[in-house]
Design a protein around this motif. Sequence first.
Motif, short mmCIF file in Angstrom:
data_model
loop_
_atom_site.label_atom_id
_atom_site.label_comp_id
_atom_site.label_asym_id
_atom_site.label_seq_id
_atom_site.Cartn_x
_atom_site.Cartn_y
_atom_site.Cartn_z
N ALA A 392 -111.78 -20.15 -18.63
CA ALA A 392 -110.62 -20.65 -18.58
C ALA A 392 -110.61 -22.30 -18.97
N LEU A 393 -111.63 -22.72 -19.02
CA LEU A 393 -112.22 -24.36 -19.35
C LEU A 393 -112.21 -23.95 -20.77
N THR A 394 -113.70 -23.07 -20.99
CA THR A 394 -113.79 -22.85 -22.26
C THR A 394 -112.90 -22.36 -23.28
N TYR A 395 -112.23 -21.95 -22.72
CA TYR A 395 -111.37 -20.88 -23.62
C TYR A 395 -110.09 -21.75 -24.10
N ALA A 396 -109.73 -22.62 -23.33
CA ALA A 396 -108.33 -23.83 -23.27
C ALA A 396 -109.68 -24.22 -24.75
N ASP A 397 -111.01 -25.00 -24.40
CA ASP A 397 -111.56 -26.34 -25.25
C ASP A 397 -111.60 -25.49 -26.54
N LEU A 398 -111.74 -23.89 -26.33
CA LEU A 398 -111.54 -23.76 -28.26
C LEU A 398 -109.91 -23.05 -28.61
N TYR A 428 -104.70 -26.09 -5.67
CA TYR A 428 -104.61 -25.40 -7.06
C TYR A 428 -103.90 -26.19 -7.74
N ASP A 429 -102.73 -27.22 -7.53
CA ASP A 429 -102.32 -27.77 -8.57
C ASP A 429 -102.89 -28.12 -9.65
N LYS A 430 -104.68 -29.23 -9.22
CA LYS A 430 -105.71 -29.45 -9.63
C LYS A 430 -105.37 -28.87 -11.13
N ASN A 431 -106.30 -27.61 -11.20
CA ASN A 431 -106.57 -26.68 -12.07
C ASN A 431 -105.47 -26.27 -13.36
N ILE A 432 -103.98 -25.87 -11.94
CA ILE A 432 -102.81 -25.48 -12.69
C ILE A 432 -102.54 -26.44 -13.65
N GLU A 433 -102.61 -27.65 -14.00
CA GLU A 433 -102.30 -29.26 -14.37
C GLU A 433 -103.16 -29.32 -15.40
N ARG A 434 -104.46 -28.37 -15.40
CA ARG A 434 -105.94 -29.53 -16.50
C ARG A 434 -105.92 -28.65 -17.29
N ILE A 435 -105.22 -26.88 -17.16
CA ILE A 435 -104.75 -25.94 -18.08
C ILE A 435 -103.66 -25.83 -18.72
N MET A 438 -104.33 -28.84 -21.50
CA MET A 438 -105.23 -28.71 -22.51
C MET A 438 -104.65 -27.35 -23.57
N THR A 439 -103.77 -26.70 -23.17
CA THR A 439 -103.17 -26.01 -24.33
C THR A 439 -102.16 -26.44 -24.53
N GLY A 440 -102.14 -27.59 -23.63
CA GLY A 440 -100.28 -28.16 -24.09
C GLY A 440 -99.05 -26.95 -23.74
N ASP A 441 -98.90 -26.56 -23.23
CA ASP A 441 -98.07 -25.52 -23.53
C ASP A 441 -97.72 -24.85 -21.86
N THR A 442 -96.24 -25.55 -21.70
CA THR A 442 -95.87 -25.30 -20.71
C THR A 442 -95.31 -23.44 -19.82
N ASN A 443 -94.59 -22.76 -21.16
CA ASN A 443 -93.99 -21.85 -20.97
C ASN A 443 -95.59 -20.75 -21.00
N LEU A 469 -88.27 -19.83 -13.88
CA LEU A 469 -89.53 -18.51 -14.92
C LEU A 469 -88.67 -18.00 -15.40
N GLU A 470 -87.14 -18.19 -15.95
CA GLU A 470 -86.60 -17.20 -16.87
C GLU A 470 -86.70 -18.15 -18.03
N GLN A 471 -87.41 -19.25 -18.40
CA GLN A 471 -87.44 -20.54 -19.47
C GLN A 471 -88.79 -19.54 -20.32
N ILE A 472 -89.85 -18.93 -19.37
CA ILE A 472 -90.67 -18.25 -20.12
C ILE A 472 -90.65 -17.16 -20.31
N ASP A 473 -91.40 -16.83 -21.88
CA ASP A 473 -90.88 -15.39 -22.44
C ASP A 473 -91.74 -14.21 -21.66
N HIS A 474 -90.90 -13.78 -20.71
CA HIS A 474 -91.58 -12.23 -19.40
C HIS A 474 -92.24 -11.28 -20.46
#
Length: 674
Positions: A392-398, A428-435, A438-443, A469-474
């Motif tokens: 996950a971290l590697t993909y995010a970096d790329l 789990y908060d730290k890992n979630i916030e990190r992604i 790194m991705t710059g997208d909350t949705n 959740l309704e703010q995210i493209d399901h």
Amino acid sequence: MKSPLLRLYEERKDIIEDLLRELRTSEKCEDWGNFASVRRLPMLATVIYYLQNWAGYSKGVSLGEIKAFLYCMFLAESDKEEKVIESITWCPIEQTLNEIAGWKIEQTAEGKYLTKQEQIIRKDGKLPYWNALELPCKLAEKICNDILNPQNEWVGELLFLSPDFLSKSLDMKTYLERLRFEILYQRETDKQKELDRKKNKHSRDVKKLVRPEGITVKEFFADGFAENSLEDLGNAYEEAWQREKLIYADGYIKLLISIAEYYEKKHRSDSSDDLKRLLDDVFGTFERSNYKKLAARYYIKAASVANSVSLIYFPQQDYPEEAERYLQLAVEFEKKAMRLGVVPEYHSIALNNLGTHYYETNRPKKALPVLKKALEYAKTPDEEGLVLHNLALTYADLGMKKEAVDCMVKSTCIHYAMQHDFGDVSLYDKNIERIIKMTGDTNTDIYALKVALDLVSGNLNAKEAKKLLEQIDHDEWPLTDALLSILNGEECVLSSEIVKCTKLLQDVAKVSWNENALKLQESHPREVKEDLERLKKYVEEKCKNAPILRGIIIDTFDTKTYIKANYGSEECYYLIRSAEVLAFSWFTKRRNWRWRIKGIVWINGKPHILLGKIRDQKLLYALYNIDMSRPKIFNVPAPTDFIGDLWNAWMDNLERALTDHPKTERGKMKVVLF
């Protein structure tokens, strides 16, 4: 001073002479080839050797002493039906001594007999008939001593009785059993002491060869050691390496690889025997299998040492280049074991360590293929979760947002299912916030994961969670889609994409009072199955002569002839392969289950699978064949004020939409609808 045996002979001369006379066959016997007669010569020589070397008669034994000892040997076997002493006394002792005199024995000036060692000891270092004579000789020595110096009154009285009586006495049997036990126990004790002595000496000799630069098997054998000492050498290096890991690491690895290569070479040399190889492949009964396993074992051990040393160099001592060298060696050694048919138990960890090292030293592109390979070999949820986290971290970096989110969601869900009680989610908060950062997208599904965790921990209620959740493209994010289905009270069908989150979704269902909502389904739903079945039927009818559909694969030298030989035509190649990829890749993802297969479209002579979908009053279509990495999606124009059957509108507008396809030339398009 008289010897104990001479005293015994003088005290019981008549009894001894009578016994020996009864045992022999005649006063003057000849060798007629009888086995007992033949072996009396070497047997008597062995008895004299025993007395001379182990019973204290180093200056030789007289005739009387020999006869006294033979008398005691008879008593030692008095409870036996067949007696060794009967072979020795087959002829008069004097005659036998004369026959071996000057050959196996010699007589001193005092008339005593001494053995010639070079004539007695065999080439294998053993005495003639020693296996048969050892116990009777040792028993006889003890009995002689007990006759002259009884241990107690009972023994003295017992041994005073006649030989004939003793051969039938139960007391004598009991006495002999006790003596035999003492002798055998002492023999085993002596053997063990000798083994321990040799082992200790061997261990000291082996340890002298332990040095930082290491040693090869060839050098070890040149120092006089044999194959059965290789394990001891390995243990000696292991001990030294555990004390000083960095000093002995390279030398220890050098030895382990040398041993592995030695056994691999033996395995290959045995493979030249075709029959042996065949039997071994079927039954695994020959040493060839063991050589292969031994080689793999030493390659894997070398990999383990290299992995361990890498952790010392980085991060402990901040030498990333050295750490990388050992991590690469570890993977290389494990690959060698795999070429021998043995997959190391922790191969995914070795790959993960190397991939993570590349990532931590700012080389995510180099890390990605290594970590993907590590995921293939992950055997346990712990291993899978760890590798997915690093992926996950590697993909995010790329900048690969979708893949980064997918891997971190799976990693977190695996960890949640395995190690945490209901509601324990704060770590789990730290890992979630990190992604998210790194991705710059909350949705995305990573935020949906956070919402789900907050819901089960009591930080959100169902209404608040649903609003977020309704703010995210399901349609794009499968976890979001599953969560909304549960919160809306609908049945939630899980695809393979989010099956790792089953436990989390079950907990969400509990807190939202919709426990019966969750239904696990890793295969396609009914509508998709029906569509795939129609597609399969069409392809099989269109390409019924293709050998590949009958399970026949024909090898060729190039792609063009391969397609012709196995698929019959390029058209069938595109139809068959495109249908396979849709079935086993695209349609395994839940977000694609709303698409329906509508037919086949030929554009410029190449067939494409046509897909259609209605979404939010919009008409969509997609085209796919194996030249594309994924289906190409287009909007079908429809009037904004349209009312009626959207699927009919889809069909009515399809031809115009396809004509506007950028790759379509007018007159070169054909459509077959299902």
